[in-house]
Design a protein around this motif. Structure first.
Motif, PDB file in Angstrom:
ATOM      1  N   ILE A 107       3.406  -3.630  11.394  1.00 56.70           N
ATOM      2  CA  ILE A 107       3.413  -2.636  10.321  1.00 56.70           C
ATOM      3  C   ILE A 107       3.390  -3.330   8.969  1.00 56.70           C
ATOM      4  O   ILE A 107       2.685  -2.917   8.041  1.00 56.70           O
ATOM      5  CB  ILE A 107       4.653  -1.727  10.426  1.00 56.70           C
ATOM      6  CG1 ILE A 107       4.648  -0.991  11.764  1.00 56.70           C
ATOM      7  CG2 ILE A 107       4.678  -0.729   9.292  1.00 56.70           C
ATOM      8  CD1 ILE A 107       5.893  -0.189  12.002  1.00 56.70           C
ATOM      9  N   ARG A 108       4.153  -4.418   8.869  1.00 56.97           N
ATOM     10  CA  ARG A 108       4.185  -5.142   7.593  1.00 56.97           C
ATOM     11  C   ARG A 108       2.809  -5.682   7.262  1.00 56.97           C
ATOM     12  O   ARG A 108       2.386  -5.667   6.109  1.00 56.97           O
ATOM     13  CB  ARG A 108       5.184  -6.287   7.668  1.00 56.97           C
ATOM     14  CG  ARG A 108       6.596  -5.857   7.349  1.00 56.97           C
ATOM     15  CD  ARG A 108       7.516  -7.032   7.197  1.00 56.97           C
ATOM     16  NE  ARG A 108       8.788  -6.693   7.772  1.00 56.97           N
ATOM     17  CZ  ARG A 108       9.331  -7.285   8.813  1.00 56.97           C
ATOM     18  NH1 ARG A 108       8.708  -8.290   9.405  1.00 56.97           N
ATOM     19  NH2 ARG A 108      10.498  -6.892   9.276  1.00 56.97           N
ATOM     20  N   LEU A 135      11.648  -2.947   7.713  1.00 55.60           N
ATOM     21  CA  LEU A 135      10.328  -3.389   7.273  1.00 55.60           C
ATOM     22  C   LEU A 135      10.412  -4.218   6.001  1.00 55.60           C
ATOM     23  O   LEU A 135       9.816  -5.275   5.890  1.00 55.60           O
ATOM     24  CB  LEU A 135       9.420  -2.176   7.040  1.00 55.60           C
ATOM     25  CG  LEU A 135       8.955  -1.471   8.305  1.00 55.60           C
ATOM     26  CD1 LEU A 135       8.119  -0.260   7.937  1.00 55.60           C
ATOM     27  CD2 LEU A 135       8.127  -2.406   9.148  1.00 55.60           C
ATOM     28  N   LEU A 171      -1.163   8.549   8.886  1.00 59.32           N
ATOM     29  CA  LEU A 171      -0.359   7.358   8.619  1.00 59.32           C
ATOM     30  C   LEU A 171       0.761   7.228   9.636  1.00 59.32           C
ATOM     31  O   LEU A 171       1.080   6.138  10.094  1.00 59.32           O
ATOM     32  CB  LEU A 171       0.216   7.420   7.196  1.00 59.32           C
ATOM     33  CG  LEU A 171      -0.802   7.177   6.087  1.00 59.32           C
ATOM     34  CD1 LEU A 171      -0.216   7.522   4.737  1.00 59.32           C
ATOM     35  CD2 LEU A 171      -1.260   5.735   6.104  1.00 59.32           C
ATOM     36  N   ALA A 172       1.369   8.352  10.007  1.00 56.99           N
ATOM     37  CA  ALA A 172       2.429   8.309  11.016  1.00 56.99           C
ATOM     38  C   ALA A 172       1.873   7.773  12.330  1.00 56.99           C
ATOM     39  O   ALA A 172       2.511   6.976  13.017  1.00 56.99           O
ATOM     40  CB  ALA A 172       3.033   9.699  11.215  1.00 56.99           C
ATOM     41  N   CYS A 203      -4.098   5.561   2.252  1.00 58.15           N
ATOM     42  CA  CYS A 203      -2.919   5.660   1.389  1.00 58.15           C
ATOM     43  C   CYS A 203      -3.294   6.206   0.022  1.00 58.15           C
ATOM     44  O   CYS A 203      -2.595   7.057  -0.543  1.00 58.15           O
ATOM     45  CB  CYS A 203      -2.261   4.289   1.229  1.00 58.15           C
ATOM     46  SG  CYS A 203      -1.548   3.674   2.746  1.00 58.15           S
ATOM     47  N   PHE A 208       0.366  -2.773   6.078  1.00 62.63           N
ATOM     48  CA  PHE A 208       0.608  -2.190   4.768  1.00 62.63           C
ATOM     49  C   PHE A 208       0.969  -3.214   3.711  1.00 62.63           C
ATOM     50  O   PHE A 208       1.353  -2.834   2.597  1.00 62.63           O
ATOM     51  CB  PHE A 208       1.737  -1.145   4.865  1.00 62.63           C
ATOM     52  CG  PHE A 208       1.357   0.056   5.662  1.00 62.63           C
ATOM     53  CD1 PHE A 208       1.822   0.218   6.958  1.00 62.63           C
ATOM     54  CD2 PHE A 208       0.528   1.029   5.133  1.00 62.63           C
ATOM     55  CE1 PHE A 208       1.467   1.322   7.704  1.00 62.63           C
ATOM     56  CE2 PHE A 208       0.160   2.138   5.875  1.00 62.63           C
ATOM     57  CZ  PHE A 208       0.640   2.287   7.164  1.00 62.63           C
ATOM     58  N   HIS A 209       0.868  -4.490   4.054  1.00 61.72           N
ATOM     59  CA  HIS A 209       1.209  -5.566   3.099  1.00 61.72           C
ATOM     60  C   HIS A 209       2.620  -5.421   2.568  1.00 61.72           C
ATOM     61  O   HIS A 209       2.856  -5.425   1.359  1.00 61.72           O
ATOM     62  CB  HIS A 209       0.243  -5.557   1.904  1.00 61.72           C
ATOM     63  CG  HIS A 209      -1.192  -5.638   2.319  1.00 61.72           C
ATOM     64  ND1 HIS A 209      -1.647  -6.530   3.252  1.00 61.72           N
ATOM     65  CD2 HIS A 209      -2.264  -4.914   1.946  1.00 61.72           C
ATOM     66  CE1 HIS A 209      -2.940  -6.352   3.426  1.00 61.72           C
ATOM     67  NE2 HIS A 209      -3.351  -5.395   2.654  1.00 61.72           N
ATOM     68  N   LEU A 210       3.565  -5.242   3.487  1.00 59.93           N
ATOM     69  CA  LEU A 210       4.938  -5.111   3.024  1.00 59.93           C
ATOM     70  C   LEU A 210       5.584  -6.492   2.995  1.00 59.93           C
ATOM     71  O   LEU A 210       5.391  -7.284   3.900  1.00 59.93           O
ATOM     72  CB  LEU A 210       5.734  -4.215   3.983  1.00 59.93           C
ATOM     73  CG  LEU A 210       5.231  -2.787   4.132  1.00 59.93           C
ATOM     74  CD1 LEU A 210       6.050  -2.060   5.166  1.00 59.93           C
ATOM     75  CD2 LEU A 210       5.324  -2.045   2.809  1.00 59.93           C
ATOM     76  N   PRO A 211       6.376  -6.770   1.972  1.00 59.54           N
ATOM     77  CA  PRO A 211       7.049  -8.072   1.941  1.00 59.54           C
ATOM     78  C   PRO A 211       8.206  -8.112   2.926  1.00 59.54           C
ATOM     79  O   PRO A 211       8.942  -7.142   3.070  1.00 59.54           O
ATOM     80  CB  PRO A 211       7.556  -8.149   0.493  1.00 59.54           C
ATOM     81  CG  PRO A 211       7.727  -6.740   0.077  1.00 59.54           C
ATOM     82  CD  PRO A 211       6.695  -5.933   0.802  1.00 59.54           C
ATOM     83  N   LEU A 226       0.808  -1.217   0.000  1.00 54.71           N
ATOM     84  CA  LEU A 226       0.000   0.000   0.000  1.00 54.71           C
ATOM     85  C   LEU A 226       0.834   1.255   0.000  1.00 54.71           C
ATOM     86  O   LEU A 226       0.408   2.302  -0.431  1.00 54.71           O
ATOM     87  CB  LEU A 226      -0.891   0.029   1.250  1.00 54.71           C
ATOM     88  CG  LEU A 226      -1.989  -1.024   1.323  1.00 54.71           C
ATOM     89  CD1 LEU A 226      -2.722  -0.859   2.638  1.00 54.71           C
ATOM     90  CD2 LEU A 226      -2.955  -0.815   0.168  1.00 54.71           C
ATOM     91  N   LYS A 259      -6.010   1.347   3.556  1.00 56.15           N
ATOM     92  CA  LYS A 259      -5.841   1.333   2.095  1.00 56.15           C
ATOM     93  C   LYS A 259      -6.361   2.631   1.501  1.00 56.15           C
ATOM     94  O   LYS A 259      -5.690   3.283   0.691  1.00 56.15           O
ATOM     95  CB  LYS A 259      -6.594   0.138   1.518  1.00 56.15           C
ATOM     96  CG  LYS A 259      -6.389  -0.065   0.031  1.00 56.15           C
ATOM     97  CD  LYS A 259      -6.824  -1.471  -0.378  1.00 56.15           C
ATOM     98  CE  LYS A 259      -6.378  -1.783  -1.793  1.00 56.15           C
ATOM     99  NZ  LYS A 259      -7.285  -1.254  -2.802  1.00 56.15           N
ATOM    100  N   PRO A 287       7.536  -4.119  13.892  1.00 57.13           N
ATOM    101  CA  PRO A 287       7.702  -4.264  12.435  1.00 57.13           C
ATOM    102  C   PRO A 287       6.724  -5.267  11.818  1.00 57.13           C
ATOM    103  O   PRO A 287       6.208  -5.027  10.722  1.00 57.13           O
ATOM    104  CB  PRO A 287       9.143  -4.740  12.290  1.00 57.13           C
ATOM    105  CG  PRO A 287       9.826  -4.234  13.502  1.00 57.13           C
ATOM    106  CD  PRO A 287       8.815  -4.256  14.603  1.00 57.13           C
ATOM    107  N   ILE A 342       1.664   4.082  12.180  1.00 58.20           N
ATOM    108  CA  ILE A 342       2.945   3.381  12.265  1.00 58.20           C
ATOM    109  C   ILE A 342       3.528   3.450  13.665  1.00 58.20           C
ATOM    110  O   ILE A 342       4.142   2.496  14.159  1.00 58.20           O
ATOM    111  CB  ILE A 342       3.945   3.993  11.256  1.00 58.20           C
ATOM    112  CG1 ILE A 342       3.477   3.729   9.839  1.00 58.20           C
ATOM    113  CG2 ILE A 342       5.336   3.407  11.453  1.00 58.20           C
ATOM    114  CD1 ILE A 342       4.333   4.384   8.792  1.00 58.20           C
TER     115      ILE A 342
END
Lengths: 421, 384
Positions: free
Chosen positions: B139-140, A36, B127-128, B105, B143-146, A9, B102, B136, B131
């Motif tokens: 947060i991942r 991250l 957003l801050a 963003c 936001f769907h972070l790899p 996102l 979503k 971590p 977070i």
């Protein structure tokens, strides 16, 4: 339910947005975003604002341990950082005179620093290195508990708009020349200075805040000044100086500030202004002055009352007035000079725009009551007059109330609020 | 009558509208004064005169989808009214940004492309806040972070500054572990080589010595003895290494549970002890007694010297043989006085024929312990 893995996102947002997000996080968390994902590994490293406060390292009771970890953290962050740094702020009380700070300032001076805030702990004052004076783009400088010694060849900060020195050791000449060499200076704040006879030449200055043991304040070239706040402490030295002074401070002080909009005077400021006031005729008008706040006014001293009256009557657009009396019980035994109020030089002027009046620390003394009468009788648009007594002597308060009720009011809408805790 | 009505109504209808086209191609009409709150739209209208009709609708940037556009217009509609107090605006903002991440963003992205700075600030602050204070992993997930950084990358000094003693300790453990593994590898290689040294070199000797009356056994025994001793030493060293490494592990294991700088020091010194042990290896062997009585030793020495002379005399022919078989690979060349030679890469993978191994072996033999081993110039004679 299975794992919902959607598209990323946030990582592809433009760097300016990422920066504005990271900048609003505490520095620790911002650096932590580096684990991250691979895209986030160095996103934090190009933020342009670094602020280190008391929470940036884990807490420990041992000051030395904390200091070392703060130093290590800041050094590592600076080392890993990429790109310009526009704002650098340290407000950490555990950090004191460390040699690493010199290196940080040197590093920042090479990185286009624009805002520098250093608020260190108490202890030996940190001596600011000369590399600070090479920061050409400096826009805002705020120092606390440091020693500042500009070199002779220093030509000034040409972009500096805001200067704030709190408990800084600097010679009076150096301060004056520093101020006068910053042509764009708009906001000046000097606090905890002592024995200073200060002359200010700052043609663009708009906001002035002074606090300390000042002998004399001379606003030599400050035509654009909008807001002034001055707190003057007293020492024996200064008291002596006051007694011997033959100037009319009121005229001297207010001579060069025609655009003044707000004035705040604390502690002995009114006393300072009262010197020489009865000898001169005052004819300045402040058309923009809308707010006056004076604290620690000694209503026993008729000269100080004169100061207030002069100020009020020279400001036709005055909207808000706040006066706080001094909580000293009057020493004088003889009857207060009530003729003063009868003299009449002020009785014909009206306070046409005065809306709000707040009086605090009122002891119920004769002069105070006369002053309130004066105000009530000459403010046609007054809306609120609030009084906070200082003495919790019920009898005294009652006397005050009785007098107040008798007062004639020029404004039909005036509310007299007596705040009795 | 109708005309008068029209005249009354008309001023209302005259409120100008602007046509906007979103990323999906749909065109909508929006009151001009609301749309003008966005600097980008304002620019398009004023500078380029766009938006006055359906045909010349203002193309909004790709990041502005119809749903985000309606959100943005709501925001603009509220804020462009001048009379509102700061308090009102603030409370509206607080309510406005309550939406899922979503959409938030997307909204940030769209507001940025329209250059609507107040909204960008508002959304990035939101957003801050999302977070802040989260781990971590959380947060991942949000936001769907790899999670695509290697463990090593995560443990780099970058992180050590923020996650203190335990991570640092872990890092050091990893480094130590890697070092130990490396040493063990090296040892293994050496060991393997040494073993081969002991075995093969003797066979080698025997197979080339045709009709040699010399009692090879003597040499063999001495070599074997040396081999055994060497093996024993190796084993001892390995075990001591193992011991120290286990001690380390233990100590370190404890450390993981109780981060302790003292334990660190212990772990570190034990590693340095291991290193010391290694360093001593080279020198100790020389001092160790062969266990053969001096007389016998002398006899063996003489026999060996004889043998060496004989070999050397044969050397040129052997060389010819060697060259004619077309073996170009990695041969060891000994000059007659025997001390200089070409080393080749120990780490190169062992090919299947025993040839290279033997070659390598001999060099190691020579190199590693010149004092212990019989030092005569020993030509490598590869088997064809």
């Amino acid at each position: 339910m299975g794992d919902v893995v959607g598209p990323d996102l946030i990582s592809d947002l433009p760097q300016s947005i990422i920066e504005s997000i990271l900048v609003q996080l505490p520095i620790r968390e911002a650096v932590r975003t580096s684990i991250l994902s691979s895209k986030w590994r160095y996103k934090w490293a190009s933020i342009t604002q670094l602020e280190f406060d008391d929470k940036c390292v884990p807490f420990s009771n041992d000051r030395e341990v904390v200091e070392r970890s703060v130093v290590k953290f800041i050094t590592t962050v600076l080392f890993l950082h990429q790109g310009p740094i526009h704002k650098f702020q340290i407000t950490n009380w555990k950090l004191q005179n460390c040699p690493e700070i010199d290196q940080w300032i040197l590093f920042l001076s090479r990185n286009n620093i624009k805002e520098l805030v250093l608020e260190l702990g108490e202890g030996e004052f940190f001596r600011i290195p000369s590399s600070l004076f090479n920061c050409r783009k400096l826009n805002r400088l705020e120092l606390s508990r440091c020693e500042l010694d500009p070199p002779h060849s220093f030509k000034g900060f040409l972009c500096l708009r805001s200067l704030n020195l709190h408990q800084v050791l600097i010679s009076p000449d150096a301060v004056e020349s520093l101020i006068s060499r910053c042509p764009l200076l708009e906001s000046l704040s000097l606090s905890y200075f002592d024995h200073l006879a200060l002359t200010i030449c700052a043609p663009n200055l708009k906001y002035l805040y002074l606090e300390g043991e000042f002998k004399d304040i001379c606003l030599e070239d400050t035509p654009l000044l909008i807001e002034i706040s001055i707190a003057m402490y007293m020492t024996d030295d200064i008291a002596e100086h006051f007694e011997q002074s033959s100037n009319c401070n009121f005229v001297k002080f207010f001579g060069g500030v025609p655009n003044l909009e707000k004035l705040v005077g604390l502690i002995y400021f009114t006393k300072y202004l009262s010197i020489g006031i009865d000898s001169v005729h005052i004819s300045i008008t402040y058309h923009n002055l809308e707010t006056i706040e004076l604290y620690q006014v000694n209503f026993e001293d008729t000269k100080e009352i004169l100061v207030i009256l002069h100020m009020i009557t020279s400001s036709p657009n005055l909207k808000e007035l706040q006066i706080s009396g001094s909580s000293n019980i009057p020493v004088a035994v003889d009857a207060p000079d009530l003729d003063f109020w009868e003299k009449g030089c002020f009785s014909d002027s009206a306070l046409n725009k005065l809306k709000i009046v707040k009086l605090s620390e009122m002891g119920g003394w004769r002069h105070e009551i006369e002053f309130i009468k004066y105000l009530l009788g000459r403010s046609p648009v007054l809306e609120t007059l609030s009084i906070i007594p200082c003495v919790f002597d019920m009898e005294n308060n009652l006397k005050m109330l009785i007098e107040l009720v008798k007062c004639r009011r020029a404004s039909s809408r005036a509310e007299v609020i007596f705040i009795n805790e | 009558m109708a005309e008068i009505d029209m005249a009354v109504i008309k001023p209302e209808m005259m409120k100008p509208y602007i046509w906007l086209e979103t990323s999906d191609g749909s065109i909508q009409q929006v009151e001009q004064e609301i749309a003008m709150y966005c600097p980008l739209i304002c620019q398009e209208i004023i500078q380029k005169g766009m938006g006055s009709s359906k045909n010349c609708a203002i193309c909004l940037p790709q990041r502005v989808s119809p749903s985000t556009l309606s959100l943005i217009l709501d925001y603009c509609r509220f804020h462009q009214v001048p009379g509102r107090s700061n308090k009102e605006r603030k409370s509206y903002d607080e309510r406005f940004i309550r939406m899922d991440t979503k959409r938030l963003c997307e909204l940030t992205s769209a507001a940025d492309s329209l250059q609507l700075k107040p909204l960008v600030d508002l959304t990035s602050r939101a957003l801050a806040r999302i977070i802040e204070g989260k781990s971590p992993e959380e947060i991942r997930e949000i936001f769907h972070l790899p999670d695509d950084l290697t463990e090593e990358e995560k443990l780099e000094p970058l992180k050590n500054t923020t996650d203190d003693p335990r991570i640092r300790l872990l890092n050091r453990l990893y480094a130590k572990k890697r070092k130990e593994l490396k040493e063990r590898e090296r040892l293994k290689n050496v060991e393997v080589e040494e073993e081969h040294v002991d075995k093969r070199s003797v066979d080698d000797l025997l197979s080339f010595i045709n009709g040699n009356d010399e009692d090879p056994k003597g040499i063999k025994t001495s070599k074997n003895k040396k081999k055994n001793r060497r093996k024993k030493e190796q084993q001892q060293k390995n075990s001591s290494l193992k011991e120290t490494s286990e001690v380390n592990k233990e100590v370190n294991g404890q450390n993981i549970r109780h981060p302790n700088s003292e334990a660190d020091r212990i772990a570190e010194t034990s590693i340095s002890n291991t290193e010391d042990v290694f360093a001593h290896k080279e020198f100790d062997d020389g001092d160790i007694d062969d266990g053969i009585d001096p007389a016998l030793k002398e006899k063996i020495d003489r026999e060996v010297e004889d043998f060496a002379r004989r070999l050397n005399s044969d050397w040129p022919e052997r060389m010819q043989e060697l060259l004619s078989t077309g073996q170009e690979r990695k041969t060891m060349l000994f000059t007659p006085n025997g001390n200089s030679f070409i080393r080749f890469d120990l780490k190169a993978p062992l090919p299947d024929n025993g040839l290279e191994r033997r070659q390598r072996i001999v060099s190691l033999d020579y190199e590693a312990d010149p004092d212990t081993y019989i030092t005569f110039p020993f030509p490598v004679i590869p088997l064809a």
